[in-house]
Design a protein around this motif. Structure first.
Motif, short mmCIF file in Angstrom:
data_model
loop_
_atom_site.label_atom_id
_atom_site.label_comp_id
_atom_site.label_asym_id
_atom_site.label_seq_id
_atom_site.Cartn_x
_atom_site.Cartn_y
_atom_site.Cartn_z
N GLN A 94 0.86 -1.18 0.00
CA GLN A 94 0.00 0.00 0.00
C GLN A 94 0.89 1.23 0.00
O GLN A 94 1.83 1.33 0.80
CB GLN A 94 -0.91 0.03 1.23
CG GLN A 94 -1.83 1.23 1.23
CD GLN A 94 -2.84 1.19 2.38
OE1 GLN A 94 -2.61 0.55 3.39
NE2 GLN A 94 -3.94 1.89 2.21
N SER A 98 -0.54 7.83 -0.96
CA SER A 98 -1.80 7.88 -1.70
C SER A 98 -2.86 6.96 -1.10
O SER A 98 -4.05 7.16 -1.34
CB SER A 98 -1.57 7.50 -3.16
OG SER A 98 -1.23 6.13 -3.26
N ASN A 100 -3.27 4.03 -2.14
CA ASN A 100 -3.56 3.05 -3.19
C ASN A 100 -2.89 1.73 -2.84
O ASN A 100 -1.81 1.71 -2.27
CB ASN A 100 -3.06 3.54 -4.54
CG ASN A 100 -3.76 4.81 -4.99
OD1 ASN A 100 -4.89 5.09 -4.59
ND2 ASN A 100 -3.09 5.59 -5.82
N TYR A 102 -1.74 -2.27 -4.22
CA TYR A 102 -1.34 -3.00 -5.41
C TYR A 102 -1.08 -4.45 -5.04
O TYR A 102 -0.47 -4.74 -4.01
CB TYR A 102 -0.06 -2.40 -6.01
CG TYR A 102 -0.22 -0.96 -6.40
CD1 TYR A 102 -0.63 -0.62 -7.69
CD2 TYR A 102 0.01 0.06 -5.49
CE1 TYR A 102 -0.79 0.70 -8.05
CE2 TYR A 102 -0.16 1.39 -5.85
CZ TYR A 102 -0.56 1.70 -7.13
OH TYR A 102 -0.73 3.01 -7.50
N ALA A 124 -4.92 -3.27 -8.86
CA ALA A 124 -4.76 -2.07 -8.04
C ALA A 124 -6.11 -1.54 -7.60
O ALA A 124 -7.11 -1.71 -8.28
CB ALA A 124 -4.03 -0.99 -8.84
N ILE A 126 -7.19 2.11 -6.86
CA ILE A 126 -6.74 3.50 -6.97
C ILE A 126 -7.95 4.40 -6.79
O ILE A 126 -8.91 4.31 -7.56
CB ILE A 126 -6.07 3.74 -8.32
CG1 ILE A 126 -4.85 2.82 -8.46
CG2 ILE A 126 -5.69 5.20 -8.49
CD1 ILE A 126 -4.19 2.83 -9.81
N ASP A 127 -7.89 5.22 -5.77
CA ASP A 127 -9.01 6.11 -5.45
C ASP A 127 -10.32 5.33 -5.35
O ASP A 127 -11.37 5.76 -5.83
CB ASP A 127 -9.14 7.23 -6.48
CG ASP A 127 -7.92 8.14 -6.50
OD1 ASP A 127 -7.31 8.34 -5.44
OD2 ASP A 127 -7.58 8.65 -7.58
#
Length: 148
Positions: A94, A98, A100, A102, A124, A126-127
């Motif tokens: 992580q 951010s 995010n 993965y 991922a 992401i947001d």
């Protein structure tokens, strides 16, 4: 009034760019947001067009540096997986900046015209959005993995 117009103009020019930052990397997004913030701070401190422009320049540079470092962290983690990750076994991390996450599943290394290469599946978040992509990395002349 002329000074206020310079700030409004700077913000008007930067706002459309800021709305497009989702399609660029974090360094570019940071540069846009830093430029906007720099314009506001420059005008507030210097109360002149020159101060506003200096604020834009400094904010853009600092925003790019900060944003690029976040990208660099993820690239370093991915490179580590290419280097040491067992084939077929998931590795996760992580991004502390951010948030995010993965999960990467590398495949066995193969010889190709580009040299030694490895493919990987990257899942991922992401947001808050789940994304899956595939990448291939090959060793360069110095032995580092370079994403193709």
């Amino acid at each position: 009034m002329k000074k206020l117009s310079a700030v409004v103009l700077a913000l008007a020019l930067m706002t459309p760019l800021a709305s497009c930052t989702g399609q660029y990397n974090k360094g570019q997004s940071g540069a846009v947001m830093g430029g906007v913030g720099g314009a506001v701070v420059g005008q507030a401190i210097g109360k002149s067009t020159e101060a506003t422009l200096i604020g834009v320049a400094v904010g853009t540079m600092l925003g790019y540096i900060v944003g690029n470092e976040m990208d660099k962290y993820d690239r370093q983690q991915l490179n580590y997986v290419y280097e040491t990750g067992p084939s077929g076994r998931q590795s996760s991390w992580q991004n502390p900046d951010s948030g995010n996450t993965y999960t990467v599943t590398p495949q066995p290394a193969v010889q190709s015209s580009s040299g030694t290469c490895r493919k990987a599946e990257i899942q991922a978040v992401i947001d808050g959005r789940n994304e899956t992509t595939y990448s291939t990395a090959c060793r360069d002349a110095s032995g580092r993995w370079v994403i193709q």
